[in-house]
Write an enzyme that holds these catalytic residues in place. Sequence first.
Site, PDB file in Angstrom:
ATOM      1  N   GLU A 132     -21.441  84.031  16.049  1.00  0.00           N
ATOM      2  CA  GLU A 132     -21.861  83.852  14.660  1.00  0.00           C
ATOM      3  C   GLU A 132     -22.016  85.235  14.022  1.00  0.00           C
ATOM      4  O   GLU A 132     -22.618  86.112  14.632  1.00  0.00           O
ATOM      5  CB  GLU A 132     -23.199  83.103  14.576  1.00  0.00           C
ATOM      6  CG  GLU A 132     -23.546  82.795  13.128  1.00  0.00           C
ATOM      7  CD  GLU A 132     -24.809  81.959  12.955  1.00  0.00           C
ATOM      8  OE1 GLU A 132     -25.464  81.624  13.946  1.00  0.00           O
ATOM      9  OE2 GLU A 132     -25.131  81.650  11.810  1.00  0.00           O
ATOM     10  N   GLY A 273     -32.089  88.128  16.866  1.00  0.00           N
ATOM     11  CA  GLY A 273     -33.169  87.695  17.746  1.00  0.00           C
ATOM     12  C   GLY A 273     -32.643  86.812  18.859  1.00  0.00           C
ATOM     13  O   GLY A 273     -32.920  87.022  20.030  1.00  0.00           O
ATOM     14  N   GLU A 276     -28.069  80.175  18.883  1.00  0.00           N
ATOM     15  CA  GLU A 276     -28.196  78.778  19.304  1.00  0.00           C
ATOM     16  C   GLU A 276     -26.923  78.160  19.873  1.00  0.00           C
ATOM     17  O   GLU A 276     -26.752  76.944  19.788  1.00  0.00           O
ATOM     18  CB  GLU A 276     -28.667  77.952  18.103  1.00  0.00           C
ATOM     19  CG  GLU A 276     -27.607  77.735  16.991  1.00  0.00           C
ATOM     20  CD  GLU A 276     -27.689  78.712  15.839  1.00  0.00           C
ATOM     21  OE1 GLU A 276     -28.239  79.815  16.026  1.00  0.00           O
ATOM     22  OE2 GLU A 276     -27.196  78.383  14.745  1.00  0.00           O
ATOM     23  N   GLU A 310     -34.291  78.036  18.153  1.00  0.00           N
ATOM     24  CA  GLU A 310     -32.923  77.905  18.667  1.00  0.00           C
ATOM     25  C   GLU A 310     -32.703  76.516  19.251  1.00  0.00           C
ATOM     26  O   GLU A 310     -31.633  75.924  19.094  1.00  0.00           O
ATOM     27  CB  GLU A 310     -32.620  78.985  19.710  1.00  0.00           C
ATOM     28  CG  GLU A 310     -32.858  80.427  19.243  1.00  0.00           C
ATOM     29  CD  GLU A 310     -32.186  80.793  17.935  1.00  0.00           C
ATOM     30  OE1 GLU A 310     -31.125  80.220  17.609  1.00  0.00           O
ATOM     31  OE2 GLU A 310     -32.730  81.663  17.212  1.00  0.00           O
ATOM     32  N   HIS A 313     -32.062  73.963  16.544  1.00  0.00           N
ATOM     33  CA  HIS A 313     -30.713  74.055  15.979  1.00  0.00           C
ATOM     34  C   HIS A 313     -29.769  73.029  16.610  1.00  0.00           C
ATOM     35  O   HIS A 313     -28.737  72.711  16.026  1.00  0.00           O
ATOM     36  CB  HIS A 313     -30.122  75.452  16.207  1.00  0.00           C
ATOM     37  CG  HIS A 313     -30.351  76.415  15.079  1.00  0.00           C
ATOM     38  ND1 HIS A 313     -30.150  76.079  13.760  1.00  0.00           N
ATOM     39  CD2 HIS A 313     -30.733  77.713  15.074  1.00  0.00           C
ATOM     40  CE1 HIS A 313     -30.409  77.135  12.994  1.00  0.00           C
ATOM     41  NE2 HIS A 313     -30.771  78.137  13.769  1.00  0.00           N
TER      42      HIS A 313
END
Length: 889
Positions: A132, A273, A276, A310, A313
């Site tokens: 991502e 951080g 997911e 996460e 998600h």
Amino acid sequence: MKTDTPRPIRLKDYQPPAYLIDKVDLDIALDPSRTRVKARLRVKPNPAFAGSGSAPEPLRLDGEHMELASVTLDKAALAAGQDYKLTDTALVIPLPPQKAFTLTLVTIVDPDANKALQGIYRSRGVYCSQCEAQGFRRITYFLDRPDVLSRYTVRLEADREQVPVLLSNGNPTERGTLAGGKRHYAVWSDPHPKPCYLFALVGGDLSSIASTFRTASGREVDLRIYIEHGKEARAAWAMDALKRSMAWDERRFGREYDLDVFNIVAVSDFNMGAMENKGLNIFNDRLILASPDTATDAIFEAIESVVAHEYFHNWTGNRITCRDWFQLCLKEGLTVFRDQEFSADERDPIVQRITDVRQLRATQFAEDAGPLAHPVRPESYIEINNFYTATVYEKGAELVRMLATILGEAQFRAGMDLYFERHDGDAATVEDFLTCFADASGRDLSQFKLWYRQAGTPSLVCTLSHDKATRTAELTIEQILPATPGQPGKKPMLIPIRLGLVGGNGQDIPLILEKSGPVADGVLQLTKRAETFRFVEVPSRPVPSLLRGFSAPVNLTVDLTDRDLEFLMAGDADLFNRWQASNAFATRMLCQIARGLAEGKRPVRGLAYAKALGASIADPALSPAYKAELLRLPTQADIARELARDVDPGHIHRAHRQLLKLVGTTLGAELEALYAEMAPRGAFSPDARSAGKRALRNAALTLLTARGEPRDMTRLARHFHDAGNMTDEAHALFLLAHEAGPDSTKALARFHDKWKGDHLVIDTWFAAQAVSSLPSALDTVVALTTHPLFSLATPNKVRALIGNFALQNPAQFNRPDGAGYQFLADQVLALNAFNPQIASRMLSAFRSWRALESGRRKLAKKALTRIAKAPDLSRDVYEIVSKMLDQPG
Ligand SMILES: [Zn+2]
């Protein structure tokens, strides 16, 4: 100057893809510098694509930073230049078949050379990936956009001894050793179609801890967290948080997990951080590893919240993904809302709300007030990585929260249920999301939708009048919508305002509107630019307690006297607003002191505030965690935003020190008592109650230290020396780093020697020196950039030293001589060469430069102009620096 200006991508130009890829088979042979990726893609024309004519649409696959070895269409090898064209960013097949076909691509990538940390790279010897937003195009040529969903099968192959662990998304289906026994492989299969940004792989010599979770429908899921050898005990808290998250999502939203395994891997070099990826979350290790002696309570809390985020998600982001990157808030705002709700349920909901609101104001409000302001759903971007912002995340979460406030709990849940049911398996839009709530509630949400389109923080100006004769009170609320870049004029928004009218006895007066009767849930819904609400049966002048629970992300101006604020601090029935009154009072004092300094006047003292604060913390009904929040002053950034123009960060810093000292002196006895009362007893526990006691004790320590008396310094040095956990140790270290002298020097040396072998804990040592208010801070930071444990290539180190200096040390970053700005410009340009994403993050520290007083403004502009004129700017840095310099100022 730049010659090839990057072109923006616009939401209004969205078109469905001309082709779809429904199946992806990847065969990846891991190697440090030559990883070979064989991708078999099942491609077909998209029936939903409306082409421009009768000629077939070319197939344009995104790809960059790799070597292409071969291209095969069904069984025929394609020739470069004839059957396909290759550019720096794409592979184009001009005349693809107009029926389903298989495209087989072989690419070579270099993990060790990858310092952008997108695509496949190695972190402390571990292969990992980050796709991502657009990292998959660094692995193979692909339709790298979130509305292309495919089923993936992944075979990974590597050296058996050096890389014993091989992970990808989905469920493990096969593993074995190759002939000769030196290499081995593992096959993973993900039954859920997903966009390529959710693809992930990990390969390395890792240890793990395991557990299981039984879902509501009775399926057993194997849970595993992979970490470096020897760090097993430090992963226990993350595992605990994961299991609580899984149970919570079933309880609160009826969402169950959907694979046989759930894996988390902690890596050291990570731009964000955590990520997911379906069934294989990859984390920055600072958000997984925690033990009482190495992690502060804030880190324990962050781990709990990010693990939950996460995990959540899996439904909001993975099962239902985004149609395009403009819809990023659809997964992020919603998932932040969900993780905030989780933390509120697991901890103290009021303290959680205070924490979230502090964060929102400090980061998002500042962003919204400057040249980087953008709507929660942006309408154009040059580099999507620049839009992982506080506006998309935190303000995005506030929009979902407002929706819940406007609709009420039952209708909000009905809307969420409908969203999950209707859009499971879709790449959805903000419109799809809102339509579910409109359909479930029967409400027209078209005005609410403006929140996604209009940037800037609205201001509410409220006035209350009372008429004794008619026993009525009139509350007039005007909404002011500030102009933001590209949006000079705005339409009035729907703003939910939760309120109370507090009578002289401290009790809420029943809210009855003359026109419509009792106010449902205590929430007014403002829809016009200005509106007057007339309340009946109000016997005496009440004090308005507005925006309870921070029911909308707005600035509030209300004509309250110091006595009114004291009154609300003493007994507002809404605990959030009791804190808010205290915070507003402190803000008022800090602004007055800072203005006084600017005008050379004898500054205000703020004794009434300090006394009111003393009365609040004496209330036995309030929890230690809540009292700690009361004792924390607004940040210097909050005051800068409040002052809005001609900001002198030096004056704000002095005002801050003065008020801290005043409170410390005025409440000395009470604070000393609290400090003693909250002293640790028994074994360490990371739970919210125990953390609250530590927070209160440390807040008292901060204020007592601000008095600056010898015994206060002795207490501080002892606190550091005797600390039995990292929360106390780090808190004392940060306070000590503000002082010049032997205690400080000794403490920093001791901390360094104790933790130099721990790549996570040593970041606290960098951070403490980066935020020091000593005039030597910049020199220290510059010196630390050459420290053997510092590396510009490791984002955590950059954030700890450079990020903290630029973002958390306003007085020294904004030195009147501009040296702080020049330092940051140097670092941004150095980072630009290999990690544009982090470079552009650091650059955002200039986001409030236009609000500075003229001397600093000129110097900041000079530093920004130098960046803008530098050759070879990345899209990331180019976009941010152009926006910073774009407007008149
Ligand atoms: Zn997220």
